[in-house]
Design an enzyme around this catalytic site. Sequence first.
Site, PDB file in Angstrom:
ATOM      1  N   LYS A  13       0.428  -1.031  -0.222  1.00 55.16           N
ATOM      2  CA  LYS A  13      -0.202   0.537  -0.379  1.00 55.16           C
ATOM      3  C   LYS A  13       0.810   1.805  -0.153  1.00 55.16           C
ATOM      4  O   LYS A  13       1.162   2.288   0.767  1.00 55.16           O
ATOM      5  CB  LYS A  13      -1.229   0.223   1.198  1.00 55.16           C
ATOM      6  CG  LYS A  13      -2.169   0.926   0.767  1.00 55.16           C
ATOM      7  CD  LYS A  13      -2.865   0.594  -0.143  1.00 55.16           C
ATOM      8  CE  LYS A  13      -4.354   2.022   0.188  1.00 55.16           C
ATOM      9  NZ  LYS A  13      -5.324   1.725  -1.187  1.00 55.16           N
ATOM     10  N   ASP A  33      -5.519  -2.808  -2.654  1.00 53.61           N
ATOM     11  CA  ASP A  33      -5.959  -3.177  -2.907  1.00 53.61           C
ATOM     12  C   ASP A  33      -6.797  -3.518  -4.651  1.00 53.61           C
ATOM     13  O   ASP A  33      -8.174  -4.053  -4.748  1.00 53.61           O
ATOM     14  CB  ASP A  33      -7.695  -1.761  -2.620  1.00 53.61           C
ATOM     15  CG  ASP A  33      -6.548  -1.074  -3.106  1.00 53.61           C
ATOM     16  OD1 ASP A  33      -5.335  -0.733  -3.010  1.00 53.61           O
ATOM     17  OD2 ASP A  33      -7.114   0.393  -3.319  1.00 53.61           O
TER      18      ASP A  33
END
Length: 420
Positions: free
Chosen positions: A219, A285
């Site tokens: 991330k 994600d």
Amino acid sequence: MKKEISFEKGQFITPNEITIPYIEGDGIGSEITTVMRKVVDNAIEKSYNGEKYIQWQELLAGKKAFEQTGSFLPKDTIELLKKYRIGIKGPLETPIGGGIRSLNVALRQVLDLYVCLRPIRYFEGVSSPVKNPEKVKMTIFRENTEDIYAGIEYMIGTPEAIRVRDFFINEMGVSSIRFPKTSSFGLKPVSKEGSERLIKAAINYAINNNLPSVTLVHKGNIMKYTEGAFKKWGYDLVENEFSEKCFTMRQYGEIKNYSGESVAQTMLEKAKSEGKTIIKDVITDAFLQETLLRPKEYSVVATMNLNGDYISDQLAAMVGGIGISPGANINYSEGYAIFEATHGTAPTIVGLGKANPCSLILSATMMLEHIGWQEASNCIIVALETLLKEGKVTSDLYDQNLQTKLLSTSEFGDELIKLI
């Protein structure tokens, strides 16, 4: 006769008769551990005609250990795991209200088991929530000792939390803590050394098993100096140490978010033409979405602790659940490894014969492969493939619509042994 497994220059020296410590586990642990040992013993006997043998030695941890010794994780358990290097365990209950935060995390920390290895694959005959679960075949390398699992947290209102808050505001000039007086605080350590050893293990695994790619999942678009650094250190490592065997996405060009079949195909063709493994990266994600849309584009995944926790459980669900998902915690440098059931203690079904022993059995096949007893590992896997294909399953996988046959925990083990 010496029954310890030796570890020299990164290689195991495994005598024909070895001692393997096991931790029974809490809850359903005793049920699935009993079945696992019987299956493994039969596979070894069948594969080696009695020339190889495991002497099982029980170690105490968890509730059973506390009842007998007053400690959830006795020192003797740690010392014997170090002595014999390789161990296997059932699920352990996390103590509530104090003491060790998590027994699993404690074992990983004390033995520096820096890789959580989770191979995910589909078995024909198992019900899945996705259309093509057979396309899911990935091996997750999850960093096991850093990230928020380091356990550096301070509860709201404590002197420690107040000191941390005041330090960030007064000394570091931080102004982005939305509600400073009512915040708890946690620290997320991500080191260059910890990242590199995890990524190196993933790359070596891909190369040794002729797998096409390693994907760094992070991330880093938000956490630029921790997860973003993980990605950077990974690419630097590849280009400095693996340039002859690997090809990185960073070398291909400024592609910040890996998505799209055209890019994947171009990279794959280039890597194949040069006989190299692709090293690429994906934002976490986006990766969770990609595993549903294009799972075949991923083979080996290297990621940090929290991401790995999410990813491995999602992938397990895609192939039928964590009941058939194995795992291991490994220190590739020192040769320590603990293989484990990846699910919980399931207290509501204890003693009912409903527990699925597949996670622990498959973890045992990983253990056998790890020490060089590949024939016994293969023997179990072939038998398990046959049994599941026939629709003979425990209650967690039972589905009348798929014409499955319901077996108890012990019956499942007995049927598997017949096939072996």
